[in-house]
Write an enzyme that holds these catalytic residues in place. Structure first.
Site, short mmCIF file in Angstrom:
data_model
loop_
_atom_site.label_atom_id
_atom_site.label_comp_id
_atom_site.label_asym_id
_atom_site.label_seq_id
_atom_site.Cartn_x
_atom_site.Cartn_y
_atom_site.Cartn_z
N HIS A 234 0.91 -1.09 -0.17
CA HIS A 234 -0.33 -0.11 -0.01
C HIS A 234 1.10 1.48 0.06
CE1 HIS A 234 -3.69 -2.51 1.43
NE2 HIS A 234 -3.19 -2.94 1.89
O1 RIB Z 1 -4.93 -0.06 4.87
C1 RIB Z 1 -3.90 -0.16 4.55
C2 RIB Z 1 -3.14 1.12 4.88
O2 RIB Z 1 -3.47 1.21 6.89
C3 RIB Z 1 -1.72 1.36 5.29
O3 RIB Z 1 -1.40 3.01 5.17
C4 RIB Z 1 -0.91 0.60 6.78
O4 RIB Z 1 -0.13 0.53 6.63
C5 RIB Z 1 -1.72 0.84 7.53
O5 RIB Z 1 -1.79 1.72 7.34
#
Ligand code: RIB
Ligand code: CA
Length: 305
Positions: A234
């Site tokens: 992500h």
């Molecule tokens: O949903 C994914 C996000 O939430 C990413 O940034 C992960 O590190 C958590 O913070």
């Protein structure tokens, strides 16, 4: 060659945040890091940020931020990121001290000259607190690149993504603030899946950083949401969306959220593409090239420029 963009990175490391921190070192001028509670506690996210900087041999100030969301109770995602936030690692205390300047002050100071670039990869609590403290702040933020939200369902509830859901009030304040923002949501990040090929590439690189990142990625793959081809990476998407915009497609669309504590809490509602708003939604990634850049930075985070 043009100079890399100067940024402040607000994060909740967290395994994918760790990859984003290394991408920031390689592809940007990383001026400052602010930490927020999210994946794990503020103590752990702050310790982890300092550790990743030491691992990469970088001297970037780390400013401790919010230990809880603005209004709702804090939660953690340690089942995905590990008790420390970095998999099985019991993160050692870095020799580099954290800054004695807190995150909100650091954000306001960083934006003083105007046209500041911020990348945020956690809940937006620090950003919202800074806007509440200085309502003129949005005038001095050139762009906020945020990993969070999404257009096709959630990962912490059916409809909401973790960063948005953890602090929906902070997201609402940020979206209403006038800060120009690009959202790298789950609809985008689920195109960027890393798994065994990348673990093998990191292992064969033979560097301490790469070997540790391979450990983190193995833990993340074993404990994250199951994707056949790998685990969504992500946070680096938001960072690389700034440094390599040609690898991403975005639509200009107004984004709103809900702070009501029901099934729509933290859901990001994206309207049809419009021209008169300063919100952008990332919709397409060139995943192979994005993944290649993430692996490059994990193997060798020294600045590319
Ligand atoms: O949903 C994914 C996000 O939430 C990413 O940034 C992960 O590190 C958590 O913070
Ligand atoms: Ca994160």
């Amino acid at each position: 060659m043009t100079a890399p963009p100067r940024i402040l990175l607000d994060c909740d490391p967290g395994i994918d945040d760790a990859f984003a921190l290394l991408c920031a070192l390689k592809f940007t001028g990383l001026d400052a890091i602010t930490t927020v509670s999210g994946n794990v506690s503020i103590n752990n996210t702050t310790r982890n940020a300092r550790f990743i900087m030491e691992l990469a041999g970088a001297d970037v100030p780390v400013h401790r931020g919010a230990s809880a969301p603005l209004e709702v109770d804090g939660v953690a995602a340690d089942e995905i990121h590990g008790a420390s936030g970095l998999g099985k690692l019991k993160t050692p205390e870095s020799a580099r001290p954290e800054s004695n300047v807190g995150a909100v002050e650091a954000i306001i100071d960083y934006c003083a000259g105007g046209d500041a670039t911020i990348v945020a990869t956690g809940p937006l609590t620090n950003i919202a607190l800074a806007v509440q403290q200085d309502p003129t702040l949005p005038e001095r933020i050139g762009h906020l690149f945020w990993m969070g939200g999404g257009t096709e369902g959630g990962n912490v509830t059916e409809r909401a993504e973790f960063n948005a859901w953890v602090d929906p009030h902070a997201l609402d304040i940020t979206l209403r603030s006038g800060i120009p923002l690009t959202m790298f949501g789950l609809n985008l990040t689920h195109q960027v899946l890393m798994g065994q090929p990348e673990i093998d590439a990191l292992r064969s690189a033979g560097t301490a950083t790469a070997s540790m990142l391979a450990d983190f990625l193995e833990f993340y793959r074993e404990n994250g949401a199951r994707h056949v081809a790998g685990q969504p990476m992500h946070d680096p998407c938001a960072l690389l969306g700034l440094t390599h915009p040609d690898l991403f497609e975005t639509n200009k669309s107004h984004i709103v959220t809900s702070t009501i504590d029901d099934e729509d809490r933290g859901r990001t509602f994206v309207n049809e593409p419009q021209t008169n708003v300063e919100h952008y939604v990332a919709v397409r990634a060139n995943a192979p090239q994005v993944i290649d850049l993430i692996v490059q930075a994990a193997i060798d985070p020294t600045p590319a420029a």
